[in-house]
Design a protein around this motif. Sequence first.
Motif, PDB file in Angstrom:
ATOM      1  N   ARG A   1      20.905   6.259   2.989  1.00  0.00           N
ATOM      2  CA  ARG A   1      21.004   5.899   1.208  1.00  0.00           C
ATOM      3  C   ARG A   1      21.417   6.769   0.422  1.00  0.00           C
ATOM      4  NH1 ARG A   1      15.625   2.974  -0.357  1.00  0.00           N
ATOM      5  NH2 ARG A   1      17.166   1.277  -0.505  1.00  0.00           N
ATOM      6  N   LYS A   2      22.635   7.090   0.203  1.00  0.00           N
ATOM      7  CA  LYS A   2      23.282   7.215  -1.216  1.00  0.00           C
ATOM      8  C   LYS A   2      22.095   7.881  -1.878  1.00  0.00           C
ATOM      9  CE  LYS A   2      26.953   7.359  -4.524  1.00  0.00           C
ATOM     10  NZ  LYS A   2      27.767   6.113  -5.832  1.00  0.00           N
ATOM     11  N   GLY A   3      22.331   9.420  -2.219  1.00  0.00           N
ATOM     12  CA  GLY A   3      21.015  10.473  -2.759  1.00  0.00           C
ATOM     13  C   GLY A   3      19.953  10.656  -2.109  1.00  0.00           C
ATOM     14  N   SER A   4      19.991  10.299  -1.102  1.00  0.00           N
ATOM     15  CA  SER A   4      19.045  10.353   0.005  1.00  0.00           C
ATOM     16  C   SER A   4      19.133  12.600  -0.108  1.00  0.00           C
ATOM     17  CB  SER A   4      18.507  10.295   1.002  1.00  0.00           C
ATOM     18  OG  SER A   4      20.073   9.998   2.093  1.00  0.00           O
ATOM     19  N   SER A   5      18.197  13.153   0.251  1.00  0.00           N
ATOM     20  CA  SER A   5      18.226  14.410   0.645  1.00  0.00           C
ATOM     21  C   SER A   5      17.459  14.478   1.761  1.00  0.00           C
ATOM     22  CB  SER A   5      18.463  15.076  -0.433  1.00  0.00           C
ATOM     23  OG  SER A   5      17.558  16.579  -0.146  1.00  0.00           O
ATOM     24  N   ASP A   6      18.233  15.975   2.442  1.00  0.00           N
ATOM     25  CA  ASP A   6      17.721  16.625   3.409  1.00  0.00           C
ATOM     26  C   ASP A   6      16.668  17.536   3.997  1.00  0.00           C
ATOM     27  OD1 ASP A   6      19.209  14.791   5.469  1.00  0.00           O
ATOM     28  OD2 ASP A   6      20.775  16.887   5.977  1.00  0.00           O
ATOM     29  N   ASP A   7      16.387  17.851   2.007  1.00  0.00           N
ATOM     30  CA  ASP A   7      14.806  18.610   1.681  1.00  0.00           C
ATOM     31  C   ASP A   7      13.856  17.664   1.655  1.00  0.00           C
ATOM     32  OD1 ASP A   7      16.728  20.485   2.346  1.00  0.00           O
ATOM     33  OD2 ASP A   7      17.550  20.989   0.007  1.00  0.00           O
TER      34      ASP A   7
ATOM     35  N   ARG B   1      11.877   6.762  -0.600  1.00  0.00           N
ATOM     36  CA  ARG B   1      11.280   6.132  -0.351  1.00  0.00           C
ATOM     37  C   ARG B   1      11.320   5.026   0.746  1.00  0.00           C
ATOM     38  NH1 ARG B   1       7.228   3.090  -4.323  1.00  0.00           N
ATOM     39  NH2 ARG B   1       8.304   4.331  -5.753  1.00  0.00           N
ATOM     40  N   SER B   2      12.843   5.366   1.587  1.00  0.00           N
ATOM     41  CA  SER B   2      12.828   4.466   2.578  1.00  0.00           C
ATOM     42  C   SER B   2      12.852   5.278   3.686  1.00  0.00           C
ATOM     43  CB  SER B   2      14.199   4.290   2.669  1.00  0.00           C
ATOM     44  OG  SER B   2      15.236   5.549   3.090  1.00  0.00           O
TER      45      SER B   2
ATOM     46  N   ALA C   1      10.996  13.256   9.302  1.00  0.00           N
ATOM     47  CA  ALA C   1      11.043  12.091   8.797  1.00  0.00           C
ATOM     48  C   ALA C   1      12.016  12.464   7.632  1.00  0.00           C
ATOM     49  CB  ALA C   1       9.576  11.441   7.658  1.00  0.00           C
ATOM     50  N   LYS C   2      12.629  13.395   6.988  1.00  0.00           N
ATOM     51  CA  LYS C   2      13.135  13.728   5.982  1.00  0.00           C
ATOM     52  C   LYS C   2      14.709  13.487   6.514  1.00  0.00           C
ATOM     53  CE  LYS C   2      13.721  18.728   6.636  1.00  0.00           C
ATOM     54  NZ  LYS C   2      14.297  19.961   5.717  1.00  0.00           N
ATOM     55  N   GLY C   3      15.486  13.045   5.607  1.00  0.00           N
ATOM     56  CA  GLY C   3      17.017  13.007   6.124  1.00  0.00           C
ATOM     57  C   GLY C   3      17.114  11.687   6.949  1.00  0.00           C
ATOM     58  N   VAL C   4      16.294  11.214   7.330  1.00  0.00           N
ATOM     59  CA  VAL C   4      16.317  10.208   8.192  1.00  0.00           C
ATOM     60  C   VAL C   4      17.453   8.832   7.364  1.00  0.00           C
ATOM     61  CG1 VAL C   4      15.514   8.076   9.557  1.00  0.00           C
ATOM     62  CG2 VAL C   4      14.773  10.519   9.771  1.00  0.00           C
TER      63      VAL C   4
ATOM     64  N   LYS D   1       1.084  -1.896   0.150  1.00  0.00           N
ATOM     65  CA  LYS D   1       0.003  -0.091  -0.082  1.00  0.00           C
ATOM     66  C   LYS D   1       1.104   1.115   0.104  1.00  0.00           C
ATOM     67  CE  LYS D   1      -3.847  -1.416   2.158  1.00  0.00           C
ATOM     68  NZ  LYS D   1      -5.054  -2.005   3.437  1.00  0.00           N
ATOM     69  N   ARG D   2       2.085   1.125   0.832  1.00  0.00           N
ATOM     70  CA  ARG D   2       3.182   2.429   0.796  1.00  0.00           C
ATOM     71  C   ARG D   2       3.564   2.675  -0.618  1.00  0.00           C
ATOM     72  NH1 ARG D   2       4.051   0.696   6.269  1.00  0.00           N
ATOM     73  NH2 ARG D   2       6.347  -0.708   5.499  1.00  0.00           N
ATOM     74  N   LYS D   3       4.125   1.549  -1.239  1.00  0.00           N
ATOM     75  CA  LYS D   3       4.547   1.901  -2.183  1.00  0.00           C
ATOM     76  C   LYS D   3       3.430   2.196  -2.865  1.00  0.00           C
ATOM     77  CE  LYS D   3       7.249  -1.394  -5.596  1.00  0.00           C
ATOM     78  NZ  LYS D   3       8.060  -2.115  -6.122  1.00  0.00           N
TER      79      LYS D   3
END
Length: 179
Positions: A83-89, A93-94, A77-80, A31-33
Amino acid sequence: MPKATQAEVDKYKSKLPELLPPDQTEDAKAKRKKLFTDWDPNGNKKLSLAEVDLGLRQMQLHKVFRKPVIIRAFNAAKGVSNRKGSSDDYIDRSEFRLLCSYLLRYFELYNMFDEIDDSDDDRINYDEFERSLPLLKKWGIDIKNPRKVFDEIDANGGGYILFDEFSEWALKKKLTMDK
């Protein structure tokens, strides 16, 4: 936008965990996906605050999820993700399961805050706080010195407790309506 009525809040309260599934079951993951994909209109695999807000609007949840709830949940939740390529902004998906969890938790906290805020001005004055002591006790905290606690929660010393201040305090105290 006007606040949701108590009837509107109650209507969605029990449905929210199904609509924004925080669990780690296979059904919740699926469902989340789908939800993440629906909320990601440009397909860049990350969500901005505006996209989260729009997603909630598309689900007709914008009246029960006030802006302060969305902002607090998004920022928590942001920036938690490391993973490579994740952003604090953005929310990737993770981090989306956390966003769903935070939306549900801040929704509860906002409703607690709103129940104390008799004047509906999005802030709690000392008199409102003092009148809420039986309610706070029901939610799990027995306050012996209300002035001292009020002043501790009122972090900026403005004479009012704002939602950010209340939610930070309530999280530390593990307040919940379900006690």
